[in-house]
Motif scaffolding. Structure first.
Motif, PDB file in Angstrom:
ATOM      1  N   CYS A 188      44.350  44.585  33.058  1.00  0.00           N
ATOM      2  CA  CYS A 188      44.863  43.421  33.781  1.00  0.00           C
ATOM      3  C   CYS A 188      46.009  43.802  34.714  1.00  0.00           C
ATOM      4  N   THR A 189      46.081  45.057  35.091  1.00  0.00           N
ATOM      5  CA  THR A 189      47.157  45.535  35.961  1.00  0.00           C
ATOM      6  C   THR A 189      47.238  44.696  37.239  1.00  0.00           C
ATOM      7  N   GLY A 190      48.390  44.088  37.499  1.00  0.00           N
ATOM      8  CA  GLY A 190      48.592  43.333  38.739  1.00  0.00           C
ATOM      9  C   GLY A 190      47.655  42.163  38.925  1.00  0.00           C
ATOM     10  N   MET A 191      47.095  41.652  37.860  1.00  0.00           N
ATOM     11  CA  MET A 191      46.061  40.611  37.978  1.00  0.00           C
ATOM     12  C   MET A 191      46.541  39.374  38.738  1.00  0.00           C
ATOM     13  N   PHE A 192      47.779  38.953  38.464  1.00  0.00           N
ATOM     14  CA  PHE A 192      48.329  37.759  39.128  1.00  0.00           C
ATOM     15  C   PHE A 192      49.583  38.099  39.938  1.00  0.00           C
TER      16      PHE A 192
END
Length: 218
Positions: free
Chosen positions: A159-163
Motif C-alpha cells: 500500500c506504499t503511497g496509496m493515498f
C-alpha cells in the motif's frame, strides 16, 4: 488506414482519422478520435501515453492482458473505457488523467493496480478493488478530490503511497492483515483526523502519516 505492426514506433494521427492498430506502440500527442484496436491485441502498455488531445478512449479488446500506462498523461480524457475481464495489469493505466471524474469497474482478473489513478485530480469516488489484487502502491496518489477510500481487500500486500496527497480524504480505510508495506500511505492527507490500526505484518511505516496536519487520534 491500417498502421504497421512496429514495437514502440511513433505515429501522427490526424483528428477524425480512423486507425486500426495492430501492434504495441505510442501515438504522438495530438487530437485523436475514432481509434479502433485490432481484436487480437494482448499488450496495450504505453499505447496512448501522453496523448493530451485524446478525449474518447477506444474499446479495449477482450484478449488484452496488459494495460500498463495505456492512457497515462491523457489529460483531456473525461470517460474511462470498460476494462475487459482478460486484463491483469492496470499499473498507471490512467495516471495523470486529470479530467477523469469517474473510475471504471476493475475486473476480478486484475492483480496490479499500482498508480492506476495517480494524479487523477478530478476523481471523486474510488472503484471497488476486487479480491486478488496484490499491489495498490500509489493507486490514488494525488487524487485531491477523493473524499472516501475504498475497502482494501485481504489479498493486498503493498500500500506504499496509496493515498499520498489525497487532501480531501476524511476517513482512512481498514488496513487488512495481508499488508506488509504502508510507507507514505497517507502522506499529506490533510483532512484525515484519525489513524487506522496498523496490522501486525507491516514492516515499513516510513512517513505513513507525514504532513497529516489534522491528525488528532492514533
Amino acid at each position: 488506414q491500417e498502421l504497421p505492426e512496429e514495437h514502440e514506433e511513433m505515429y501522427h494521427v490526424r483528428e477524425g482519422q480512423e486507425v486500426k492498430i495492430k501492434g504495441h506502440f505510442k501515438l504522438k500527442e495530438g487530437n485523436i478520435a475514432n481509434v479502433k484496436l485490432q481484436s487480437n491485441l494482448t499488450d496495450c502498455r504505453n499505447m496512448f501515453e501522453d496523448c493530451r488531445g485524446l478525449t474518447e478512449a477506444p474499446i479495449i479488446p477482450n484478449n488484452v492482458t496488459n494495460c500498463e500506462n495505456m492512457f497515462s498523461g491523457c489529460e483531456s480524457l473525461t470517460e474511462a473505457p470498460v476494462i475487459p475481464s482478460s486484463v491483469t495489469n492496470c499499473s498507471r493505466m490512467f495516471g495523470g488523467c486529470r479530467s477523469l471524474t469517474e473510475a471504471p469497474v476493475i475486473p476480478n482478473s486484475v492483480t496490479n493496480c499500482g498508480d492506476m489513478f495517480s494524479g487523477c485530480t478530478s476523481l471523486t469516488e474510488a472503484p471497488v478493488i476486487p479480491e486478488g489484487v496484490t499491489k495498490c502502491n500509489g493507486m490514488f496518489d494525488g487524487c485531491e478530490s477523493l473524499t472516501k477510500a475504498p475497502v482494501i481487500p485481504n489479498s493486498v500486500t503493498i500500500c506504499t503511497g496509496m493515498f499520498y496527497g489525497c487532501t480531501s480524504l476524511k476517513e482512512a480505510p481498514v488496513i487488512p492483515n495481508s499488508v506488509t508495506n504502508c510507507n507514505r500511505m497517507f502522506y499529506g492527507c490533510t483532512s484525515l483526523t484519525e489513524a487506522p490500526a496498523i496490522p501486525p505484518l507491516v514492516i515499513n511505516c516510513g512517513n505513513m502519516f507525514a504532513n497529516c496536519t489534522r491528525l488528532i487520534m492514533l
